[in-house]
Structures are given as C-alpha cells and as structure tokens.
Enzyme design. Sequence first.
Site, mmCIF file in Angstrom:
data_model
loop_
_atom_site.group_PDB
_atom_site.id
_atom_site.type_symbol
_atom_site.label_atom_id
_atom_site.label_comp_id
_atom_site.label_asym_id
_atom_site.label_seq_id
_atom_site.Cartn_x
_atom_site.Cartn_y
_atom_site.Cartn_z
ATOM 1 N N GLU A 198 2.771 -15.793 -10.105
ATOM 2 C CA GLU A 198 3.023 -14.960 -11.379
ATOM 3 C C GLU A 198 1.755 -14.370 -12.139
ATOM 4 O OE1 GLU A 198 7.657 -15.478 -12.565
ATOM 5 O OE2 GLU A 198 6.339 -16.584 -13.791
ATOM 6 N N ASP A 238 11.118 -24.812 -10.125
ATOM 7 C CA ASP A 238 9.820 -25.081 -10.915
ATOM 8 C C ASP A 238 10.106 -26.641 -11.443
ATOM 9 O OD1 ASP A 238 9.183 -22.455 -10.939
ATOM 10 O OD2 ASP A 238 10.327 -22.135 -12.896
HETATM 11 O O1 RIB Z 1 11.566 -19.900 -12.108
HETATM 12 C C1 RIB Z 1 12.172 -19.593 -13.301
HETATM 13 C C2 RIB Z 1 11.137 -18.533 -14.085
HETATM 14 O O2 RIB Z 1 10.937 -17.340 -13.611
HETATM 15 C C3 RIB Z 1 11.758 -18.100 -15.417
HETATM 16 O O3 RIB Z 1 11.628 -19.134 -16.504
HETATM 17 C C4 RIB Z 1 11.273 -16.929 -15.721
HETATM 18 O O4 RIB Z 1 10.300 -17.050 -16.675
HETATM 19 C C5 RIB Z 1 10.579 -16.586 -14.465
HETATM 20 O O5 RIB Z 1 9.235 -16.544 -14.269
#
Ligand code: RIB
Length: 292
Positions: A138, A242
């Site tokens: 990201e 995550d």
């Molecule tokens: O992996 C989940 C995350 O993906 C979310 O918290 C959102 O912000 C996106 O980045």
Amino acid sequence: MKKICVVGSINMDLVVSADTYPRPGETILGHSFITNPGGKGANQAVAAARLGAETVMLGCVGDDIYGAKLVENLDAEGVDTRHIRRVEGPSGIANILIADHDNSIVVVPGANYTVDRTYLDSMLDVIKESDMVLTQLEIPLDTVVYLSHICKREGIPLLLNPAPAMPLPGELIDNAVYITPNESEVEIIFGEKVDIKQLIRQYPQKLIVTLGKEGAIYFDGAEIVHIPSISVDVVDTTGAGDTFNGAFAVGMMAARDMAYAIALANTAAGLSVTKMGAQRGMPAWREVMDQL
Ligand code: RIB
C-alpha cells in the site's frame, strides 16, 4: 528485546455494513457506519505490539484530522511513532463494505504514496537497528523494492505481505525472506493457473500461502506442511491477514521456527475476526497462548 520495524501504510477505515453488495448504479440502505484506524502497515504494527514486541512504525500520514488520530492510536498501542512523517494533503483512507460475511475494500493511498526512497534513506539507522522488517504493497512498489535491497544489504530479514496483490519484480521476490500471499493474491502474482503446491515447493521456508479459516501451508524443504487454524464465530475478517503477519514476525523472533510461528499467527488471526474493526480483535500474547 528483538525489534520489529514495519514500513507501510497507515489508513483511516470508513466501514459500512449492509446485507448485500450494491450492483453498479444501485443504492441500498446499510446498517452501520464506523471509523476505525487501519492500513495494512499500521495493522501489522499493532498486531505485533499487542503480542508484546517492541515495534517501530515507518510511514506517512497527512495533515488532516485523520493523520493526528492515526498517530495517536498507534501511540496508545505502544508502537514507536517517532519517525512517522506528517505530510501535506490527505491521509490514506480505506472505504470498506462488509456484507455476506466478507468485505470489499477501496483504498485511496493519500500520504502513504509519499513514502519514497528519500524517506527510507533518512530512516536507515532505524531500519538497521531492527531484527525483522515487515512491509506490504500500500506504499509505492518502487519504495518496497528499494527497501528489499536495503534489507538484503544489511542482512535484516524482510517479510513481504504482497497485499493488495500486483505482479512483483523478480528482485523483490528474491530479496524477501518470507512472502505471505493468500490464495487470490497468489493468482495475481504468479498466474491464475498456478498449482499452489508446486509453487511453494519452489520457495522452501519462504512462501507461506494463507488459506483463511483453513490455516496456511508452506514447504519446509522436505514436505508440504499444513498448519490449521482455530474455529471461531466470524464477525469481521478485516485485518485478519495483517494479524497473521504481525504475529508471524513475533513468532519467528521468539522461536525461529516456522511451524510454531505459523501456528501462533493462525491463532492470532482467528481471534482477530471475532470483533468488528481491523485492530479491535487483535489478541494479546496471553489470549493466544490460552488457545495454542
Ligand atoms: O488489511 C486490512 C486493511 O486493508 C484495512 O485496515 C484497510 O485500511 C486496508 O488497507
């Protein structure tokens, strides 16, 4: 104590829940709206910190109201935020729709896309002090590739969570020590027709494919190992991947054993989906130990 450094995104999640996904052009009524701290980078940092790891976050937020709140949240979680940069413009946001026991997410990167080579150069000492670096996709891919070269040069293991998925340059795959896609990310990175079991054989002790509630698989050099997850009542799967990554890093720091680290990560990710919000359900060390 071992130190984990997360280089990645910090988002505000704008979360709507509804019965179904609207079709293009359709308007439907939803049930709820909440604003939660998120971002794959920040989520992974919080997951590691909740499990007791010393964790430093590198990334950028905007000069809007979200930027201040996002840093405040990480501070409250015990993450070292001293090196997060506040830049002009909006913070990253994620527009999340939860429906049909799943979610769909649109991320607008904002400040996250100002995480560049120059910023990393200025953070070299922080990176060099860490025992493992975690990153995702990201922030700009160029920055991630550059980071992978720094980590390789400095001998710091890099865990790449390739999400959101995109085709990856070979040098990034080579430089990362661990890569953790889910099944749909595998298809985007390695091709739709790829046989997952054959693929993981090519990357022993490196490629860990997460399988949602089925756990995760990897190749240990001799055989394919499947580590199952725990069974839970799912409320919200946002941030489960995550949590897996943050917990895996903590497990590797603690034991240097992949099977143990994946079992720990599966359990933490399983517990994380029992509450609404990417970070709310992330467990503390004791909660994970009670389930392992
Ligand atoms: O992996 C989940 C995350 O993906 C979310 O918290 C959102 O912000 C996106 O980045």
